[in-house]
Design an enzyme around this catalytic site. Structure first.
Site, PDB file in Angstrom:
ATOM      1  CG  HIS A   1     -23.113   4.613  23.578  1.00 14.71           C
ATOM      2  ND1 HIS A   1     -22.203   4.569  24.598  1.00 14.71           N
ATOM      3  CD2 HIS A   1     -23.329   3.330  23.233  1.00 14.71           C
ATOM      4  CE1 HIS A   1     -21.884   3.323  24.854  1.00 14.71           C
ATOM      5  NE2 HIS A   1     -22.555   2.545  24.041  1.00 14.71           N
TER       6      HIS A   1
ATOM      7  CE1 TYR B   1     -14.512   8.360  22.379  1.00 16.35           C
ATOM      8  CE2 TYR B   1     -12.399   8.360  21.252  1.00 16.35           C
ATOM      9  CZ  TYR B   1     -13.742   8.067  21.258  1.00 16.35           C
ATOM     10  OH  TYR B   1     -14.328   7.493  20.158  1.00 16.35           O
TER      11      TYR B   1
ATOM     12  N   PRO C   1      -8.237   5.572  14.032  1.00 14.82           N
ATOM     13  CG  PRO C   1      -7.786   3.665  15.302  1.00 14.82           C
ATOM     14  CD  PRO C   1      -7.175   4.584  14.301  1.00 14.82           C
TER      15      PRO C   1
ATOM     16  CE  LYS D   1     -16.902  10.979  12.222  1.00 12.05           C
ATOM     17  NZ  LYS D   1     -17.879  10.376  13.117  1.00 12.05           N
TER      18      LYS D   1
ATOM     19  CE1 TYR E   1     -16.418   9.731  19.047  1.00  8.24           C
ATOM     20  CE2 TYR E   1     -18.713   9.051  19.231  1.00  8.24           C
ATOM     21  CZ  TYR E   1     -17.370   8.812  19.431  1.00  8.24           C
ATOM     22  OH  TYR E   1     -16.975   7.631  20.027  1.00  8.24           O
TER      23      TYR E   1
HETATM   24  P1  RFL Z   1     -11.965  -3.831   4.710  1.00 12.23           P
HETATM   25  O1  RFL Z   1     -12.788  -4.053   5.913  1.00 12.23           O
HETATM   26  O2  RFL Z   1     -10.474  -3.840   4.869  1.00 12.23           O
HETATM   27  O3  RFL Z   1     -12.399  -4.904   3.620  1.00 12.23           O
HETATM   28  C1  RFL Z   1     -11.630  -5.160   2.474  1.00 12.23           C
HETATM   29  C2  RFL Z   1     -11.863  -6.610   2.093  1.00 12.23           C
HETATM   30  O4  RFL Z   1     -11.139  -6.892   0.891  1.00 12.23           O
HETATM   31  C3  RFL Z   1     -10.428  -8.125   1.039  1.00 12.23           C
HETATM   32  N1  RFL Z   1      -9.315  -8.106   0.096  1.00 12.23           N
HETATM   33  C4  RFL Z   1      -9.348  -8.735  -1.093  1.00 12.23           C
HETATM   34  N2  RFL Z   1     -10.303  -9.474  -1.671  1.00 12.23           N
HETATM   35  C5  RFL Z   1     -10.036  -9.998  -2.898  1.00 12.23           C
HETATM   36  N3  RFL Z   1      -8.850  -9.792  -3.553  1.00 12.23           N
HETATM   37  C6  RFL Z   1      -7.876  -9.060  -3.004  1.00 12.23           C
HETATM   38  N4  RFL Z   1      -6.727  -8.864  -3.642  1.00 12.23           N
HETATM   39  C7  RFL Z   1      -8.096  -8.486  -1.720  1.00 12.23           C
HETATM   40  N5  RFL Z   1      -7.361  -7.716  -0.882  1.00 12.23           N
HETATM   41  C8  RFL Z   1      -8.108  -7.496   0.203  1.00 12.23           C
HETATM   42  C9  RFL Z   1     -10.044  -8.138   2.514  1.00 12.23           C
HETATM   43  O5  RFL Z   1      -9.779  -9.472   2.977  1.00 12.23           O
HETATM   44  C10 RFL Z   1     -11.309  -7.560   3.153  1.00 12.23           C
HETATM   45  O6  RFL Z   1     -12.276  -8.549   3.443  1.00 12.23           O
HETATM   46  O7  RFL Z   1     -12.313  -2.440   3.989  1.00 12.23           O
HETATM   47  P2  RFL Z   1     -13.743  -1.680   3.850  1.00 12.23           P
HETATM   48  O8  RFL Z   1     -14.787  -2.626   3.403  1.00 12.23           O
HETATM   49  O9  RFL Z   1     -13.445  -0.466   3.094  1.00 12.23           O
HETATM   50  O10 RFL Z   1     -14.154  -1.298   5.366  1.00 12.23           O
HETATM   51  C11 RFL Z   1     -13.399  -0.366   6.091  1.00 12.23           C
HETATM   52  C12 RFL Z   1     -13.449  -0.707   7.590  1.00 12.23           C
HETATM   53  O11 RFL Z   1     -13.054  -2.057   7.770  1.00 12.23           O
HETATM   54  C13 RFL Z   1     -12.535   0.208   8.410  1.00 12.23           C
HETATM   55  O12 RFL Z   1     -12.575   1.525   7.920  1.00 12.23           O
HETATM   56  C14 RFL Z   1     -12.950   0.230   9.897  1.00 12.23           C
HETATM   57  O13 RFL Z   1     -12.702  -0.996  10.514  1.00 12.23           O
HETATM   58  C15 RFL Z   1     -12.189   1.338  10.633  1.00 12.23           C
HETATM   59  N6  RFL Z   1     -12.480   1.370  12.079  1.00 12.23           N
HETATM   60  C16 RFL Z   1     -13.616   1.982  12.542  1.00 12.23           C
HETATM   61  N7  RFL Z   1     -14.529   2.486  11.686  1.00 12.23           N
HETATM   62  C17 RFL Z   1     -15.698   2.999  12.152  1.00 12.23           C
HETATM   63  O14 RFL Z   1     -16.517   3.471  11.346  1.00 12.23           O
HETATM   64  N8  RFL Z   1     -16.006   3.011  13.493  1.00 12.23           N
HETATM   65  C18 RFL Z   1     -15.122   2.506  14.424  1.00 12.23           C
HETATM   66  O15 RFL Z   1     -15.454   2.464  15.608  1.00 12.23           O
HETATM   67  C19 RFL Z   1     -13.873   2.003  13.968  1.00 12.23           C
HETATM   68  N9  RFL Z   1     -12.984   1.500  14.840  1.00 12.23           N
HETATM   69  C20 RFL Z   1     -11.598   0.764  12.987  1.00 12.23           C
HETATM   70  C21 RFL Z   1     -11.876   0.861  14.373  1.00 12.23           C
HETATM   71  C22 RFL Z   1     -10.470   0.055  12.550  1.00 12.23           C
HETATM   72  C23 RFL Z   1      -9.637  -0.527  13.480  1.00 12.23           C
HETATM   73  N10 RFL Z   1      -8.522  -1.274  12.986  1.00 12.23           N
HETATM   74  C24 RFL Z   1      -8.210  -2.571  13.442  1.00 12.23           C
HETATM   75  C25 RFL Z   1      -7.930  -0.891  11.719  1.00 12.23           C
HETATM   76  C26 RFL Z   1     -11.025   0.307  15.313  1.00 12.23           C
HETATM   77  C27 RFL Z   1      -9.874  -0.357  14.879  1.00 12.23           C
HETATM   78  C28 RFL Z   1      -8.951  -0.908  15.925  1.00 12.23           C
HETATM   79  C1  PHB Z   2     -14.638   0.572  19.121  1.00 11.88           C
HETATM   80  O1  PHB Z   2     -15.666   0.356  19.800  1.00 11.88           O
HETATM   81  O2  PHB Z   2     -13.911  -0.355  18.686  1.00 11.88           O
HETATM   82  C2  PHB Z   2     -14.231   1.971  18.865  1.00 11.88           C
HETATM   83  C3  PHB Z   2     -15.032   3.014  19.295  1.00 11.88           C
HETATM   84  C4  PHB Z   2     -14.636   4.317  19.103  1.00 11.88           C
HETATM   85  C5  PHB Z   2     -13.426   4.577  18.486  1.00 11.88           C
HETATM   86  C6  PHB Z   2     -12.628   3.545  18.020  1.00 11.88           C
HETATM   87  C7  PHB Z   2     -13.033   2.221  18.216  1.00 11.88           C
HETATM   88  O3  PHB Z   2     -13.022   5.872  18.340  1.00 11.88           O
END
Ligand code: RFL
Ligand code: PHB
Length: 388
Positions: A72, A200, A290, A294, A382
C-alpha cells in the site's frame, strides 16, 4: 536440555529472535504453551512497516509475503462525509504491506523447524530461574514430564499475559500505562474489502477501520464499549453498524463472517526491559492500541537489537550492547507509543468528551488532509521511523 538462548513464546517476537540468532550461528530452543495449530490460526496484526518487510525478505522468510502480501502506498481518512487520501509514496517515498500475522508465524515456524530448531508446543507450568546468575534456567512440563532448559540467556517473548515479566523481582521495573474506555470489535469476512486501501473512519457513532487480508477477505473493526459481550453482536447487527459507520462513502459488500472478537485497548511500557540474563521483547514489555498498527513491528524491532547484542556477546565476549538493550530500544518504543496514542485520541469517541473536543479532532483531521507538513508526520510514523 541445554542451549545458548532459551526463548519463552512462539509469537512474532520469539520466532523472529530464534530465526535471527540462527543466522548468527547461535542456538536456541523455543517453548510455547499453545499448540502449533492455535499459533498458526490466531488472527491479529495485518500491517507491516517497510523496514520489517525488508527484514523478512533479507533474512529468507519473505518469499510468501512477497507473493501474497498487498503493498500500500497510502491510506484514506474519512471524516465530514468525505474521503481524504494520505499518499505515503509521495510524502516519504515508502509504503506498508498487508500480510496477516498468522501467515508470518507460519512462515517463521516452518523456517525454524526446517533449520532443526526445537520448538516445544503445549508446554505447561513455565517458570524462569537464576536470572541474576550466568546460567539461567527455564522449567516447564511437556507431554506430562517435568523438564528444564539450561541456557546463557532467556528471551522473554511470552506476550502481555506471559510469566517472564512478572518473574522479575519487585522494585526492578516501572510500569507506565493507560487504559482506554473502549475496545475494538473485529471481524474477518469472506467479502471484498470496501476499498483497495485502508480507510480510517471518524464517525459520530465511533471509530471504524476497513482493512483486508486479500482481495476476497475483508478485515473490519469498529469501536465498541470495553465490556461488550460478543454474544450480543449477531452478524446482522455487526453489518448494520459497519454500514452506518462507512456512511455511504463506499459500498460495503457483506459476506460470511469467519471470525469475530473484541480487542481491549491499552498503552503499556515497562522500564527497563531486562533483568540479569532475562530480556523482554515485544508485547511482554509493551502494548500499544492497534490504531497505529505498531505492535508486531515493535516486536521485530526489539529482537533485531537483542539478537545483535547477543551475537556481539558470543563474538567478542563484550556485554555492553546487552547491558544497553533497554536504552537502545526504548526510544523507538516510546515514539510508537506516542503515535499510537495520538491516532487513537484523534479518531475515537470518548465518554466525557465535550463539543470542543469533537471540533478539535475535526480541525486536526482537516489539518492532516490539507497540510503537507501534517500529512508527512503521519506518513513518516505510519510507514515506520528509520531503524537505528
Ligand atoms: P504474542 O503474539 O502475544 O506472542 C506471545 C506468545 O507467547 C505464548 N505464551 C507462552 N508460552 C510459554 N509459556 C507461557 N507461560 C506463555 N504465555 C504466553 C503465547 O501463546 C504466544 O504464542 O507476542 P509477541 O510475539 O510480542 O507479538 C506481538 C504481536 O502479537 C502484537 O503486538 C500484534 O498483534 C499487535 N497488532 C498489530 N501489530 C502490528 O504491528 N500491525 C498491526 O496491524 C496490528 N494489528 C494487533 C493488530 C493486535 C490486535 N489484537 C488482537 C491484540 C490488530 C489487533 C486486533
Ligand atoms: C489490520 O489489518 O488488522 C490492521 C491494520 C491497521 C491497523 C490495525 C489493524 O491500524
Amino acid at each position: 536440555m541445554r542451549t545458548q538462548v532459551g526463548i519463552v513464546g512462539a509469537g512474532p517476537a520469539g520466532l523472529m529472535l530464534s530465526h535471527l540468532l540462527h543466522l548468527l550461528g547461535i542456538e536456541s530452543i523455543v517453548i510455547e504453551n499453545r499448540s502449533r495449530e492455535y499459533c498458526e490460526a490466531r488472527i491479529r496484526a495485518g500491517l507491516i512497516e517497510q523496514w520489517a518487510c525488508d527484514l523478512l525478505r533479507e533474512t529468507g522468510v519473505g518469499a510468501r509475503m512477497q507473493q501474497e502480501g498487498i503493498y500500500h502506498e497510502g491510506i484514506k481518512l474519512r471524516f465530514g462525509g468525505a474521503l481524504h487520501r494520505i499518499d505515503f509514496k509521495q510524502l516519504v517515498g515508502k509504503g506498508v504491506t498487508i500480510y496477516g500475522q498468522q501467515e508470518i508465524v507460519k512462515d517463521l515456524i516452518a523456517a525454524r523447524l526446517s533449520a532443526g530448531t526445537q520448538i516445544l508446543f503445549e508446554v505447561e507450568d513455565v517458570t524462569v530461574h537464576d536470572l541474576d546468575g550466568k546460567k539461567p534456567k527455564i522449567r516447564f512440563t511437556h507431554a506430562g514430564k517435568e523438564d528444564e532448559i539450561g541456557c546463557d540467556f532467556i528471551g522473554g517473548c511470552d506476550g502481555f499475559h506471559g510469566i517472564c515479566r512478572p518473574s522479575i523481582p519487585d522494585g526492578v521495573l516501572t510500569a507506565y500505562d493507560r487504559d482506554y474506555p473502549f475496545g475494538w470489535l473485529g471481524i474477518l469476512s469472506e467479502s471484498p474489502p470496501p476499498d483497495d486501501e485502508l480507510i480510517y473512519c471518524y464517525h459520530e457513532r465511533g471509530f471504524a477501520l476497513y482493512t483486508m487480508r486479500s482481495p476476497a477477505l475483508a478485515r473490519l473493526y469498529f469501536q465498541c464499549a470495553p465490556d461488550t459481550d460478543i454474544e450480543n453482536w449477531s452478524d446482522k447487527r455487526i453489518w448494520e453498524e459497519l454500514h452506518l459507520r462507512l456512511g455511504g462513502a463506499r459500498k460495503l459488500a457483506e459476506g460470511k463472517i469467519l471470525q469475530k472478537g473484541i480487542t481491549p485497548m491499552r498503552s503499556f511500557v515497562t522500564e527497563p526491559m531486562q533483568h540479569g540474563r532475562l530480556f523482554l521483547a515485544g508485547d511482554s514489555a509493551h502494548i500499544v492500541p492497534p490504531t497505529g498498527a505498531k505492535g508486531m513491528n515493535l516486536a521485530f524491532a526489539d529482537v533485531r537489537v537483542l539478537s545483535r547484542a547477543i551475537g556481539e556477546f558470543y563474538r567478542t565476549a563484550k556485554s555492553e550492547p546487552l547491558d544497553r538493550y533497554s536504552e537502545t530500544v526504548l526510544p523507538r518504543v516510546w515514539k510508537a507509543q506516542r503515535f499510537s496514542w495520538w491516532m487513537t485520541q484523534l479518531l475515537h469517541r470518548f465518554p466525557h468528551e465535550s463539543a470542543f473536543d469533537r471540533r478539535r479532532q475535526l480541525a486536526e483531521l482537516d489539518y492532516l488532509a490539507t497540510s503537507r507538513a501534517a500529512a508527512t508526520t503521519l506518513a513518516e510514523n505510519y510507514t515506520g521511523l528509520p531503524m537505528a
